[in-house]
Design a protein around this motif. Structure first.
Motif: not given
Ligand code: GTP
Ligand code: MG
Length: 373
Positions: A167-188
């Motif tokens: 997990v790196m800074p833009q990993t965290k940022e991406a998590i925040n963006h998808s949470k803010a957008a209320g979008v389900p997330l799949i981890v690859a």
């Protein structure tokens, strides 16, 4: 077709609805205040009252209101299952483009300057008759706005985390963006072919962000993949299609299109070129469209593989030519009833933009004035 009610037109003209109704009666039509007028009739009626058409009828809000109303009117039988829009996000170099290349059996990564993605790529993929639209976003820290945009138009986010980097800074940022957008997330979890890969550590690190794998009692889907060796890509695709089924994604292909500008640029030969994502309705060659401040007619539509198409339905990404200018990425586009209506909306928006710009510049000069005092 788009319309405005007698009452609404009266309000916009600043006259009593009764006056319009009386005029329409003189012309031989008996109507009520809720009677819809098409563009031509509204324009003619307005001109009877010495109104310039562009001062009156189809400003941006009217058209958008009309569109919104039409949306509410979608009949259940008009709604068709649409492909999922899937955005690939994650830290720089974690293998987003490679993963998509492997899925598409294409080779975008090699063509990229410095091996860094600097724009959003949009691709339609078909697997055993099932379609998925992918958006590839840049992982470099400079491109936050693009990632936010990607998260804003998507149904599902694939978070790519390199198993040798974690997990790196833009990993965290991406998590925040998808949470803010209320979008389900799949981890690859990618790059599992590397000797130093440690997928368990990635899972451990992600629990901090409430992304807990099913085998640990959570509900986040994790798929361990290697873009390089094409490992587990079919599992990842299965998970995407499964998630899409749960979401019951639908749209009405039988109406004028609307959607988002994924990106746009000026091409020396073809003029303004916009990659658009159709989100509802069907975009057709020849359609009058408004995109941000600009308008035009769809001259050509090209898919990610360079195929010319005459129509693009819901969730489909296409490159469109025919706009009069380059819209900003992230703006919406609407197909409207006529080029005239498209022009009116675009002029209305440009006028508003000029007012905003003017307000800004006068504020600056006032600030400068005060600074001198
Ligand atoms: P940005 O778009 O710039 O954020 O990068 P990206 O996430 O798209 O990464 P990209 O696909 O460009 O890959 C970065 C590097 O990782 C390249 O050198 C790839 O060859 C390598 N890479 C990607 N996937 C794998 C993998 O599964 N295994 C190994 N060993 N290397 C990989
Ligand atoms: Mg990339």
């Amino acid at each position: 077709s788009d319309s405005i009610t007698v009452g609404e037109l009266a309000k916009r003209m600043g006259v009593k609805a009764n006056e319009l109704i009386a005029e329409l009666m003189r012309q031989g039509s008996m109507v009520t205040i809720n009677h819809p007028l098409d563009y031509e009739s509204a324009a003619i009626l307005a001109s009877e009252f010495n109104y310039e058409v562009e001062n009156v009828a189809f400003d941006e809000e009217t058209i958008l209101e009309v569109e919104a109303k039409k949306e509410a009117e979608d009949n259940a039988e008009d709604l068709k299952t649409r492909p999922p829009v899937v955005t690939i996000m994650g830290h720089v170099d974690h293998g987003k483009t490679s993963l998509l290349d492997a899925i598409r059996e294409a080779n975008v990564t090699e063509g990229e300057a410095g091996g860094i993605t600097q724009h959003i790529g949009a691709y339609d993929v078909e697997l055993d008759g099932r379609k998925i639209t992918f958006l590839d976003t840049p992982g470099h820290e400079a491109f936050t706005a693009m990632r936010a945009r990607g998260a804003g138009v998507t149904d599902i986010v694939i978070l790519v985390v390199a198993a040798d980097d974690g997990v790196m800074p833009q990993t965290k940022e991406a998590i925040n963006h998808s949470k803010a957008a209320g979008v389900p997330l799949i981890v690859a979890v990618n790059k599992i072919d590397k000797p130093e890969a440690n997928p368990e550590r990635v899972k451990q690190e992600l629990t901090e962000f409430e992304l807990v794998p099913e085998e640990w009692g959570g509900d986040t889907i994790f798929v361990e993949v290697s873009a390089k060796q094409q490992t587990n890509l079919d599992t990842l695709l299965e998970m995407i299609l499964l998630q899409a089924e749960v979401l019951e994604l639908q749209a009405n292909p039988n109406k004028r299109a609307k959607g988002s500008i994924v990106e746009a640029r000026l091409d020396k030969g073809r003029g303004p070129v916009a990659t658009v994502l159709v989100q509802d309705g069907t975009l057709k060659q020849g359609d009058a469209i408004v995109a941000g401040l600009h308008f035009g007619r769809v001259r050509s539509m090209t898919t990610a593989t360079g195929k010319q198409v005459k129509e693009a339905g819901p969730s489909f990404p296409v490159e469109v030519t025919g706009l009069g200018g380059v819209p900003d990425a992230g703006e919406t586009f609407h197909a409207v009833e006529s080029e005239k209506a498209a022009k009116d909306v675009s002029q209305h928006r440009q006028q508003k933009q000029r007012e905003i710009d003017l307000a800004k510049s006068s504020k600056v000069s006032l600030d400068q004035l005060f600074a001198k005092m």
